[in-house]
Design a protein around this motif. Structure first.
Motif, mmCIF file in Angstrom:
data_model
loop_
_atom_site.group_PDB
_atom_site.id
_atom_site.type_symbol
_atom_site.label_atom_id
_atom_site.label_comp_id
_atom_site.label_asym_id
_atom_site.label_seq_id
_atom_site.Cartn_x
_atom_site.Cartn_y
_atom_site.Cartn_z
ATOM 1 N N ALA A 221 9.473 36.845 -25.914
ATOM 2 C CA ALA A 221 8.367 35.804 -25.392
ATOM 3 C C ALA A 221 7.189 35.370 -26.198
ATOM 4 O O ALA A 221 6.475 34.783 -25.911
ATOM 5 N N SER A 222 7.408 36.159 -27.481
ATOM 6 C CA SER A 222 6.246 35.788 -28.519
ATOM 7 C C SER A 222 6.484 34.439 -29.422
ATOM 8 O O SER A 222 5.667 34.338 -30.253
ATOM 9 N N LYS A 223 7.708 33.922 -29.244
ATOM 10 C CA LYS A 223 7.946 32.712 -30.338
ATOM 11 C C LYS A 223 6.740 31.810 -30.482
ATOM 12 O O LYS A 223 6.534 31.335 -31.550
ATOM 13 N N GLY B 137 15.972 44.737 -44.131
ATOM 14 C CA GLY B 137 15.618 43.941 -45.069
ATOM 15 C C GLY B 137 14.316 42.957 -45.295
ATOM 16 O O GLY B 137 14.613 42.082 -46.084
ATOM 17 N N ILE B 138 13.239 43.378 -44.557
ATOM 18 C CA ILE B 138 12.249 42.272 -44.608
ATOM 19 C C ILE B 138 11.645 42.598 -46.074
ATOM 20 O O ILE B 138 10.868 41.580 -46.420
ATOM 21 N N LEU C 183 11.730 37.252 -34.995
ATOM 22 C CA LEU C 183 10.798 36.177 -35.021
ATOM 23 C C LEU C 183 9.898 36.420 -36.536
ATOM 24 O O LEU C 183 9.444 35.454 -37.138
ATOM 25 N N VAL C 184 9.598 37.434 -36.754
ATOM 26 C CA VAL C 184 8.851 37.964 -37.921
ATOM 27 C C VAL C 184 9.951 37.325 -39.145
ATOM 28 O O VAL C 184 9.415 36.910 -40.250
ATOM 29 N N ILE C 185 11.232 38.048 -39.181
ATOM 30 C CA ILE C 185 12.104 37.536 -40.261
ATOM 31 C C ILE C 185 12.265 36.004 -40.186
ATOM 32 O O ILE C 185 12.200 35.561 -41.547
ATOM 33 N N GLN C 186 12.075 35.411 -39.306
ATOM 34 C CA GLN C 186 12.316 33.886 -39.064
ATOM 35 C C GLN C 186 11.070 33.306 -40.096
ATOM 36 O O GLN C 186 11.080 32.442 -41.012
ATOM 37 N N GLN D 148 4.153 27.739 -38.262
ATOM 38 C CA GLN D 148 4.590 26.611 -38.293
ATOM 39 C C GLN D 148 3.469 25.582 -38.445
ATOM 40 O O GLN D 148 3.470 24.492 -39.043
ATOM 41 N N ALA D 149 2.368 25.980 -37.785
ATOM 42 C CA ALA D 149 1.291 24.913 -37.826
ATOM 43 C C ALA D 149 0.333 25.062 -38.942
ATOM 44 O O ALA D 149 -0.532 24.092 -39.213
#
Length: 122
Positions: free
Chosen positions: A35-37, A104-105, A72-75, A45-46
């Motif tokens: 839900a945090s995307k 693997g972060i 999400l963090v990995i993205q 992205q901003a």
């Protein structure tokens, strides 16, 4: 007993390293899940990637982080890597330091015990 989810918040702050260079800090608070995307990925992205070359992701205020939140963090980290940004992470609990290392972060960001250590290294 069901866990009550706390809304995720991301704040952006400009920090300065010892040499007077700017570092963009994204401070996460609350829960990070699917839900945090918008909060996590959307905030990243901003950013103007050319203006924000060094990032610090601060997880000190995070109360809950699940596997969807880690994705999400990995993205964000993969996008930062493609953009040529340097990323450090601080504020993780010992458990999540271990989890972030296992998934693997650390290929995309360096983990630091606290903000001071991260700023000194960035």
């Amino acid at each position: 007993m069901n866990k009550v989810q706390t809304a995720n918040k991301v704040s952006q702050q400009q920090l300065t390293d010892a040499n007077g260079q700017q570092i963009t800090c994204l401070r996460f608070a609350g829960d990070i899940s699917s839900a945090s995307k918008d909060a996590v990925v959307g905030t990243y992205q901003a950013l103007d990637k050319a203006a924000h070359k060094r990032l610090l992701l601060d997880f000190k205020g995070v109360e809950y982080l699940n596997s969807s939140g880690i994705a999400l963090v990995i993205q964000v980290l993969m996008e930062a890597n493609k953009s040529g940004q340097t990323v450090a992470i601080c504020g993780l609990t010992p458990h999540f330091t271990k989890v972030f290392t296992m998934v693997g972060i650390t290929k995309y960001a360096t983990l630091y015990s606290d903000e001071t250590a991260a700023l000194a290294a960035l």
